[in-house]
Enzyme design. Structure first.
Site, PDB file in Angstrom:
ATOM      1  N   SER A 194     -76.934  63.777 114.845  1.00 19.61           N
ATOM      2  CA  SER A 194     -75.699  63.561 115.604  1.00 19.61           C
ATOM      3  C   SER A 194     -75.731  64.383 116.887  1.00 19.61           C
ATOM      4  CB  SER A 194     -74.487  63.966 114.770  1.00 19.61           C
ATOM      5  OG  SER A 194     -73.354  63.972 115.608  1.00 19.61           O
ATOM      6  N   HIS A 250     -70.586  55.747 116.478  1.00 16.34           N
ATOM      7  CA  HIS A 250     -69.519  55.917 115.486  1.00 16.34           C
ATOM      8  C   HIS A 250     -68.202  56.058 116.233  1.00 16.34           C
ATOM      9  CE1 HIS A 250     -67.836  58.787 112.114  1.00 16.34           C
ATOM     10  NE2 HIS A 250     -67.143  57.657 112.209  1.00 16.34           N
ATOM     11  N   ASP A 278     -72.171  60.845 106.520  1.00 11.56           N
ATOM     12  CA  ASP A 278     -71.874  61.541 107.773  1.00 11.56           C
ATOM     13  C   ASP A 278     -70.980  62.753 107.509  1.00 11.56           C
ATOM     14  OD1 ASP A 278     -71.603  62.210 110.399  1.00 11.56           O
ATOM     15  OD2 ASP A 278     -70.356  60.481 110.948  1.00 11.56           O
TER      16      ASP A 278
HETATM   17  C1  DX5 Z   1     -67.626  64.098 112.360  1.00 12.44           C
HETATM   18  C2  DX5 Z   1     -68.736  63.281 112.978  1.00 12.44           C
HETATM   19  C3  DX5 Z   1     -70.076  63.627 112.445  1.00 12.44           C
HETATM   20  C4  DX5 Z   1     -70.546  65.007 112.837  1.00 12.44           C
HETATM   21  C5  DX5 Z   1     -71.629  65.452 111.904  1.00 12.44           C
HETATM   22  O1  DX5 Z   1     -66.409  63.659 112.843  1.00 12.44           O
HETATM   23  O2  DX5 Z   1     -68.521  61.909 112.725  1.00 12.44           O
HETATM   24  O3  DX5 Z   1     -71.040  62.678 112.850  1.00 12.44           O
HETATM   25  O4  DX5 Z   1     -71.019  65.048 114.156  1.00 12.44           O
HETATM   26  O5  DX5 Z   1     -71.932  66.774 112.191  1.00 12.44           O
HETATM   27  P1  DX5 Z   1     -72.324  67.814 111.050  1.00 12.44           P
HETATM   28  O6  DX5 Z   1     -73.634  67.325 110.472  1.00 12.44           O
HETATM   29  O7  DX5 Z   1     -72.459  69.091 111.805  1.00 12.44           O
HETATM   30  O8  DX5 Z   1     -71.235  67.829 110.017  1.00 12.44           O
HETATM   31 ZN    ZN Z   2     -70.235  60.517 113.039  1.00 13.01          ZN
END
Ligand code: DX5
Ligand code: ZN
Length: 217
Positions: A9, A67, A176
Site C-alpha cells: 500500500s 481502493h 487489507d
Molecule cells: C486502510 C487502508 C489500507 C492501509 C494498509 O484504510 O485501506 O490499505 O493503507 O496499511 P497497513 O498495512 O499499514 O495497515
Molecule cells: Zn486499502
C-alpha cells in the site's frame, strides 16, 4: 498452494519521494500497487487524488489496485480508470446500487472489487458474489495505515472462502489492514489470495526483502 498476490500500500510510502518508492516496487516481487483513496467523508481522513494516481501510474510497471474509500464512488470510476487503475474496489457500505456500480467498473475494462468494513457480514455479498472479481476484507477500520489487525478476520475470510467455493465464483480474497509476516500464513490458510501491506513493508529497513518474504508464504 499458489503464491499470494502481494499489493504493497503506497499510503505508507514516503510521499516526498514517490518516484523512488514506485521504482523500488518495480524492482520487488510485488504484483500490484495498492492505492488508497480517502475523501474525508466515508472515512475520517483524506489521502490523495487523481493527479497523484496518474503520477504513480506513469512510473509503475505493476497494475494499480485502487481502493476507493469514498462516498458515491460511481462519480469517479471513469476518472480513476483514466488515471491508470486496473482494479477498482468500492465499499459495499457506500453503494446502494452495488450491482450497477460493479457493471460500470467492468464496462470500463477494470476488475471490480468490493470492500467490506469489519462489521459488514460476508453474507451481504451472497447475491452478488458471481459479479465480483475481488472481495477486499478490511482487517482494520478504514481510514488510516498502521492500525492493529482485527483477529476476527480469520473467521470472516474462512466464511467468505466457503461462500465463493460453494457458489462457483472466481472472486479473489484480498486482506487489507495490519497484514504482516505473523498473520499472513493463517490468512493464506483461511483462503486469502491477495495480501495488502503498508507499514509492514515501507517502515521496514528492507522493503524488497519483506515483499519477497510475504510472497514466499
Ligand atoms: C486502510 C487502508 C489500507 C492501509 C494498509 O484504510 O485501506 O490499505 O493503507 O496499511 P497497513 O498495512 O499499514 O495497515
Ligand atoms: Zn486499502
Amino acid at each position: 498452494m499458489q503464491q499470494p498476490i502481494i499489493a504493497p500500500s503506497i499510503l505508507a510510502a514516503d510521499f516526498a519521494n514517490l518516484q523512488r518508492e514506485v521504482t523500488m516496487l518495480n524492482e520487488s516481487a510485488a504484483d500490484w500497487v495498492h492505492v488508497d483513496i480517502m475523501d474525508g467523508m466515508f472515512v475520517p481522513n483524506i489521502s490523495m487524488g487523481l493527479p497523484v494516481v496518474e503520477a504513480i501510474n506513469r512510473h509503475s510497471t505493476k497494475p494499480l489496485d485502487v481502493h476507493l474509500m469514498i462516498i458515491q464512488p460511481e462519480r469517479y470510476l471513469e476518472a480513476f480508470r483514466n488515471a491508470g487503475a486496473s482494479v477498482i474496489t468500492v465499499h459495499e457500505e457506500a453503494c446502494p446500487h452495488l450491482h450497477r456500480t460493479l457493471q460500470q467498473i467492468k464496462s470500463l475494462g477494470c476488475k471490480a472489487g468490493v470492500a467490506l468494513n469489519p462489521h459488514t457480514p460476508v453474507q451481504s455479498l451472497e447475491d452478488i458474489i458471481h459479479d465480483i472479481d475481488l472481495v477486499c476484507v478490511m482487517a482494520v477500520n478504514p481510514g488510516f495505515g498502521g492500525q492493529k489487525f482485527i483477529e476476527h478476520t480469520y473467521r470472516k475470510v474462512a466464511r467468505l472462502k466457503e461462500m465463493i467455493l460453494s457458489s462457483g465464483s472466481n472472486a479473489l480474497i484480498e486482506i487489507d489492514g495490519g497484514v504482516n509476516l505473523t498473520n499472513a500464513p493463517a490468512l493464506r490458510s483461511a483462503g486469502a489470495d491477495v495480501l495488502v501491506a503498508g507499514n509492514f513493508v515501507f517502515s521496514s529497513a528492507n522493503p524488497i526483502d519483506i515483499i519477497r518474504q510475504l510472497k514466499e508464504i
